[in-house]
Motif scaffolding. Structure first.
Motif, short mmCIF file in Angstrom:
data_model
loop_
_atom_site.label_atom_id
_atom_site.label_comp_id
_atom_site.label_asym_id
_atom_site.label_seq_id
_atom_site.Cartn_x
_atom_site.Cartn_y
_atom_site.Cartn_z
N PRO A 187 0.69 -1.30 0.22
CA PRO A 187 -0.14 0.07 -0.15
C PRO A 187 0.61 1.46 0.22
CG PRO A 187 -0.67 -0.65 2.25
CD PRO A 187 0.90 -1.89 1.08
N THR A 188 0.59 2.56 -1.11
CA THR A 188 0.98 3.31 -0.88
C THR A 188 1.54 3.91 0.26
OG1 THR A 188 0.35 3.63 -2.95
CG2 THR A 188 1.50 5.87 -1.90
N TYR A 189 0.43 3.92 1.17
CA TYR A 189 1.05 5.10 3.20
C TYR A 189 1.79 4.26 3.54
CZ TYR A 189 -2.52 0.98 4.13
OH TYR A 189 -3.79 0.36 3.77
N LYS A 190 2.01 3.16 3.08
CA LYS A 190 2.82 1.87 4.15
C LYS A 190 4.96 3.40 3.82
CE LYS A 190 6.01 -1.99 4.06
NZ LYS A 190 5.61 -3.50 3.76
N TRP A 191 4.69 3.51 2.21
CA TRP A 191 6.07 4.32 2.34
C TRP A 191 5.88 6.10 2.45
CZ3 TRP A 191 9.10 0.92 1.46
CH2 TRP A 191 9.24 -0.22 1.34
N LEU A 192 4.44 6.64 2.38
CA LEU A 192 4.32 7.36 3.24
C LEU A 192 4.48 7.88 4.34
CD1 LEU A 192 1.21 8.32 0.04
CD2 LEU A 192 3.48 9.84 0.10
N GLY A 193 3.92 7.23 4.58
CA GLY A 193 4.28 7.03 6.51
C GLY A 193 5.58 6.98 7.14
N GLY A 194 5.89 6.14 6.57
CA GLY A 194 7.56 5.91 7.05
C GLY A 194 8.01 6.80 6.31
N ILE A 195 8.39 7.38 5.66
CA ILE A 195 9.42 8.25 5.00
C ILE A 195 8.93 10.05 5.60
CG2 ILE A 195 10.11 9.50 3.16
CD1 ILE A 195 9.83 7.17 1.09
N GLY A 196 7.24 9.58 6.03
CA GLY A 196 7.39 11.28 6.86
C GLY A 196 7.34 11.18 7.74
N TYR A 197 7.81 10.46 8.43
CA TYR A 197 8.10 9.69 9.87
C TYR A 197 9.85 10.30 10.20
CZ TYR A 197 3.38 8.94 12.32
OH TYR A 197 1.96 9.84 12.62
N ILE A 198 10.45 9.62 9.48
CA ILE A 198 11.72 9.68 8.97
C ILE A 198 12.22 11.22 8.57
CG2 ILE A 198 14.04 9.17 7.62
CD1 ILE A 198 12.82 6.35 7.23
N LEU A 199 11.24 12.33 8.15
CA LEU A 199 11.70 13.32 7.69
C LEU A 199 11.40 14.24 8.36
CD1 LEU A 199 10.81 13.59 3.80
CD2 LEU A 199 12.32 13.04 4.43
N SER A 200 11.00 14.18 9.29
CA SER A 200 10.51 14.85 10.29
C SER A 200 11.56 14.94 11.70
CB SER A 200 9.28 14.19 11.80
OG SER A 200 9.39 13.18 12.23
N PHE A 201 12.68 14.10 11.00
CA PHE A 201 13.85 14.27 12.02
C PHE A 201 15.08 15.32 11.39
CE2 PHE A 201 13.52 9.98 13.48
CZ PHE A 201 12.54 10.54 15.14
N ILE A 202 15.11 15.70 9.85
CA ILE A 202 15.71 16.04 8.87
C ILE A 202 15.48 17.83 8.90
CG2 ILE A 202 16.40 16.83 6.73
CD1 ILE A 202 16.02 13.16 6.32
N PRO A 203 16.15 18.43 9.80
CA PRO A 203 16.05 20.15 9.33
C PRO A 203 15.74 20.67 8.04
CG PRO A 203 17.67 20.06 10.74
CD PRO A 203 17.22 18.49 10.25
N TYR A 204 14.87 21.97 7.96
CA TYR A 204 14.44 22.00 7.05
C TYR A 204 13.79 21.47 6.18
CZ TYR A 204 18.71 25.25 8.31
OH TYR A 204 19.33 25.83 9.11
#
Length: 221
Positions: free
Chosen positions: A3-20
């Protein structure tokens, strides 16, 4: 098929650690929850995603309002503020307070729904990581409730009042500041773990053909 949301959610939470670029994470996470809600027919997922987008939009509105207010506060031509200045700044201050209130309400609603959504997802996908993420979000509340009084109690006994006001200034011992704010570190660690578990949870959502998940109306929280 994943499912698409599997990758969107995982990547989204990872990006929350990256400034800017972490501002993009809220959109990805919101879309992931909305798609998950569409796939599972679980309304709480959809509502959570919509509120996350609304919170993002409200945050942008707040920033725009602040910049507009600052611009209006700059005296033109070196002259003092005129009557027109006060007429213009009044509504902006009111707007700023209103937007701030909306954001506060959205933050509370999103946080509560986020906890509920994690527990619902844990049942639907039989995924322990969602459950751990939900419990750690509850832990965030507990840690914050404990941290705030501890910080307040620590300030009078720290001797901070007789020191220079600016951290980093000569004579300002950083260890004193750390001794005051250490309870906040516990909250940050719990929040960090909660996000990490959410990352793992999304990436470990079963493939569609392997998922024998229940319909939303069959799941009890």
């Amino acid at each position: 098929m994943s499912p698409t949301y599997k990758w969107l959610g995982g990547i989204g939470y990872i990006l929350s650690f990256i400034p800017y670029v972490n501002f993009v994470s809220s959109i990805l996470i919101a879309v992931a929850w909305i798609l998950m809600g569409k796939d599972t027919r679980e309304k709480v997922f959809t509502v959570l995603g919509i509120l996350m987008i609304a919170l993002f939009a409200a945050g942008i509105a707040l920033v725009v309002t602040i910049f507009t207010s600052v611009f209006m506060m700059i005296p033109m031509g070196g002259m003092g503020p005129s009557a027109e200045f006060f007429e213009r700044i009044g509504p902006l201050v009111g707007t700023l307070i209103a937007v701030g209130g909306i954001i506060l309400g959205l933050v509370i609603a999103v946080f509560i729904l986020d906890i509920i959504a994690h527990f619902r997802a844990a049942k639907i996908f039989d995924n322990k990581w969602f459950k751990l993420g939900g419990w750690l979000r509850i832990g965030e509340i507990i840690a914050l409730v404990i941290a705030i009084p501890l910080i307040i109690i620590s300030i009078p006994s720290s001797g901070l009042g007789g020191l220079p006001s600016a951290p980093g200034a000569p004579g300002f011992p950083m260890e004193i500041l750390l001794s005051i704010l250490w309870p906040l570190a516990i909250f940050l660690i719990v929040a960090l773990l909660a996000t990490i578990f959410s990352i793992v949870a999304f990436f470990t959502i079963p493939e569609e053909e392997e998922t024998g998940r229940q319909s939303a109306f069959e799941v009890e929280f």
